[in-house]
Design a protein around this motif. Structure first.
Motif, PDB file in Angstrom:
ATOM      1  N   LEU A 236     -60.653  25.995  56.685  1.00  0.00           N
ATOM      2  CA  LEU A 236     -60.188  26.831  57.783  1.00  0.00           C
ATOM      3  C   LEU A 236     -61.388  27.466  58.463  1.00  0.00           C
ATOM      4  CD1 LEU A 236     -57.263  28.623  55.901  1.00  0.00           C
ATOM      5  CD2 LEU A 236     -57.076  26.640  57.438  1.00  0.00           C
ATOM      6  N   GLU A 246     -57.224  25.328  53.277  1.00  0.00           N
ATOM      7  CA  GLU A 246     -55.793  25.002  53.269  1.00  0.00           C
ATOM      8  C   GLU A 246     -55.567  23.989  52.153  1.00  0.00           C
ATOM      9  OE1 GLU A 246     -53.168  24.592  56.908  1.00  0.00           O
ATOM     10  OE2 GLU A 246     -53.484  22.472  56.367  1.00  0.00           O
ATOM     11  N   PRO A 261     -48.085  23.471  53.210  1.00  0.00           N
ATOM     12  CA  PRO A 261     -49.481  23.903  53.096  1.00  0.00           C
ATOM     13  C   PRO A 261     -49.587  25.415  52.888  1.00  0.00           C
ATOM     14  CG  PRO A 261     -49.162  22.496  55.020  1.00  0.00           C
ATOM     15  CD  PRO A 261     -47.799  22.886  54.525  1.00  0.00           C
ATOM     16  N   HIS A 262     -50.562  25.817  52.095  1.00  0.00           N
ATOM     17  CA  HIS A 262     -50.873  27.230  51.884  1.00  0.00           C
ATOM     18  C   HIS A 262     -52.326  27.462  52.264  1.00  0.00           C
ATOM     19  CE1 HIS A 262     -47.116  28.180  49.741  1.00  0.00           C
ATOM     20  NE2 HIS A 262     -47.238  26.963  49.224  1.00  0.00           N
ATOM     21  N   GLN A 263     -52.664  28.710  52.495  1.00  0.00           N
ATOM     22  CA  GLN A 263     -54.021  29.064  52.864  1.00  0.00           C
ATOM     23  C   GLN A 263     -54.554  30.137  51.914  1.00  0.00           C
ATOM     24  OE1 GLN A 263     -51.452  29.364  55.385  1.00  0.00           O
ATOM     25  NE2 GLN A 263     -51.773  27.162  55.737  1.00  0.00           N
TER      26      GLN A 263
END
Length: 652
Positions: A236, A246, A261-263
């Motif tokens: 990111l 991500e 998706p997660h960040q």
């Protein structure tokens, strides 16, 4: 896990060897530093398949979940085969699944990194203190290029086979140009036969890996966090600044996992440690790579770096022979014989036996000496020798040694004992590439071209390796014929024809086999059909100038970005890559600490007088003294003396 706005100071993308070392060092020195490791694989803590060195065979199974298997494109150079090359996918990465071979690079390898690839601070004089820092060398005391207070133990292991002893005896009797050495990894020379150390604790019989000795030993430090089963998708950015990663759930252990998706965010730094396959893929999905390739996969271009995914390098060949019943081998253990497994498990609890060993107990880093060697290597190797080896006497052309097992398909081989001869081309000329096949799917297979054997010099070195190892093997007293499925198929009228059955070895003074030009072509065809990997992949995000295809600078910063580091070698080393990965991890920790103004290193203060202090190993913690006590010590490698109150000597 709610990571909508999870934030750490440093986020590592990948939990392999270098990541464990760098994260572990930084966390130990700065316990308030918030560090996250994201790893696609699972934990290895105290798992017997990881801590028992002799269990490494199990990780090579096609059903293994501790490895990712990368399938190369079919290649004419490999007789139309698609080579499959694995990489570690667990905490510790390759160090948690490898053969535990202790094989260090030559000094000139690192000097090449510094001079040829323009990386100041990466020469042998800079990296030797870091090599020493990783290890406690249990094999022999007081050797100047080894360390004796590091977290990882190096020993002979819990068992040395009689096959190794016999190999060394035959080598001494038949190769009088090369002598025996007590230290096959002394950093500055090669062409010496010897016993081979392992990354195994000689007291406990356990594998020495950074997962257990840099990371898991810090579980009380709650600021060092590991999330397993999470595959990094992309970096990111806010402008040029990397601000996080991500990721999605990995599907190997959780095939039905939600792919939302997660960040996760990094206040200070993002460090990619995905190895030769993972790191270039993450960069390319992030828009960093060759512009035309990214356009092909509809990835918006962020930084045009054509070197991403290029310069893939790897290297290995085994040939097998049948062994007599008196030979010490791993074959029953590999076949899963219950009685043998039980016996060896009981021995391992005392730090002994085959489970505390690896069956690769002797060898040589070898380079040609006389006319006979150069004749076998032939004209295809002459240019490579003159350009690369002739002025670097510490560089071996190949490594070879015996392995006390059949490295092949036991399900189709007759049930008996075997030993194999391994020979590895240490510096292949051929280079391949690794790229994404999808701009969105992090689980998609790589577009992978290993490019093995695309250069005739690589065939020449393997041909030499086959001939050298065969002459030793057929003179060893445990030799009982050649395992024909893993040997060249010479014609019936060839002097070199392989023999399936034998009552014993040839005499030590038996004439050397002679090979015709047609025999050499048969050997080359054999290598095209059977060559496999040594799992020593590197080079795909090279540390060298951007205009020369580089991806990172000497401080491991990715070109065209800020706050994004990546650790990978610019060129091959004449060794297993584990030792170099450890060293890169140590160096990365030093560079990160410098960039972020953090403390790093164990504090140790002078106990003896400066007249007797000659190295970092003479330092032990004692009450601090005045700065005047440290006068004249600045020249000692590995020390950093700070003018603070109280003053400190830091072991770097």
């Amino acid at each position: 896990m709610d990571s909508t706005r999870a934030e750490f100071d440093i986020v590592f993308g990948g939990g392999g060897t270098a990541a464990c070392v760098a994260a572990g060092r930084l966390a130990a020195a700065n316990p308030t530093l918030r560090i996250l490791i994201l790893e696609a694989g699972e934990h290895t803590k105290d798992e017997e398949s990881h801590v028992q060195p002799g269990r490494y065979f199990g990780h090579l199974s096609p059903t293994s979940t501790t490895l990712d298997f990368h399938v190369g494109k079919p290649s004419k150079s490999l007789a139309g085969r698609s080579l499959v090359i694995p990489s570690g996918r667990c905490i510790g990465g390759g160090s948690s699944v490898n053969f535990t071979m202790y094989t260090r690079a030559s000094a000139s390898d690192y000097d090449d990194w510094e001079t040829q690839y323009h990386n100041p601070g990466w020469g042998s004089k800079d990296l030797l203190p870091l090599l020493r820092k990783t290890e406690t060398y249990q094999v022999h005391p007081n050797l100047p290029t080894h360390g004796y207070s590091g977290p990882l133990k190096v020993s002979w292991g819990g068992y040395v086979t009689n096959i190794a002893d016999q190999f060394l005896q035959v080598a001494a009797a038949t190769d009088t140009d090369r002598k025996y050495t007590e230290d096959t990894n002394n950093f500055y020379e090669c062409n010496r036969y010897g016993k081979w150390p392992k990354w195994i604790d000689g007291e406990t019989g356990k594998r020495s890996d950074p997962a257990h000795y840099y990371i898991y030993n810090q579980e009380a430090n709650e600021n060092l966090v590991i999330w397993t089963g999470q595959r990094v998708k992309r970096v990111l950015f806010e402008g040029e600044r990397a601000v996080g990663l991500e990721y999605v759930a990995d599907v190997v252990h959780r095939p039905d996992a939600d792919q939302t998706p997660h960040q996760v965010y990094a206040a200070c730094l993002v460090v990619l440690c995905g190895g030769a396959f993972g790191s270039p893929a993450i960069l390319e999905r992030s828009g960093i790579g060759a512009a035309d390739l990214l356009a092909k996969h509809d990835v918006p271009l962020k930084v045009n770096l054509p070197g991403v995914g290029e310069s893939f390098q790897g290297k290995l060949v085994f040939v097998a022979t049948s062994a007599s019943d008196e030979a010490d081998t791993f074959d029953s253990l590999i076949r899963g014989d219950i009685a043998e497994t039980t016996k060896q498990y009981d021995m391992w609890t005392e730090g002994k036996g085959l489970l505390a060993a690896n069956g690769m107990d002797a060898g040589i880093k070898i380079r040609p000496i006389g006319d006979e060697d150069f004749e076998d290597l032939g004209p295809d190797f002459e240019k490579r020798w003159n350009e690369y080896f002739v002025n670097a006497p510490d560089k071996p052309v190949i490594w070879f040694g015996p392995s006390s097992f059949l490295l092949g398909d036991h399900t189709t081989a007759p049930v008996r004992k075997y030993f194999s001869m391994a020979y590895v081309n240490e510096y292949p000329v051929s280079m391949g590439s690794v790229h994404i096949s999808s701009g969105e799917d992090p689980h998609a297979s790589s577009d992978f071209n290993p490019a093995f054997l695309n250069h005739p010099a690589d065939l020449a070195t393997l041909r030499w390796g086959y001939k050298k190892t065969r002459e030793i093997a057929r003179r060893m007293k445990y030799f009982r014929g050649e395992h024909l499925p893993i040997h060249p198929k010479f014609t019936a009228d060839s002097e070199a024809i392989c023999k399936k059955d034998s009552r014993g070895p040839v005499a030590l003074d038996a004439p050397r086999l002679r090979y015709t030009e047609e025999d050499d072509r048969v050997i080359d065809d054999f290598h095209r059909q059977f060559i496999q990997t040594s799992w020593h992949s590197l080079g795909t995000c090279a540390m060298k100038p951007r205009e020369e295809g580089g991806v990172v600078d000497p401080r491991l910063n990715v070109y065209g970005t800020t706050n994004l580091k990546l650790s990978i070698a610019p060129a091959n080393v004449g060794a297993n890559t584990y030792s170099s990965a450890l060293t890169v991890g140590e160096k990365a920790a030093v560079l990160i600490a410098e960039d972020l103004g953090l403390q790093l290193g164990e504090v140790a203060v002078l106990e003896t007088s400066k007249r007797t202090l000659s190295s970092v190993d003479d330092l032990v913690p004692v009450p601090t003294k005045d700065l005047d006590d440290f006068a004249g010590l600045e020249g000692i490698e590995g020390l950093n003396i700070t003018n603070t109150k109280p003053p400190m000597i830091t072991v770097m």
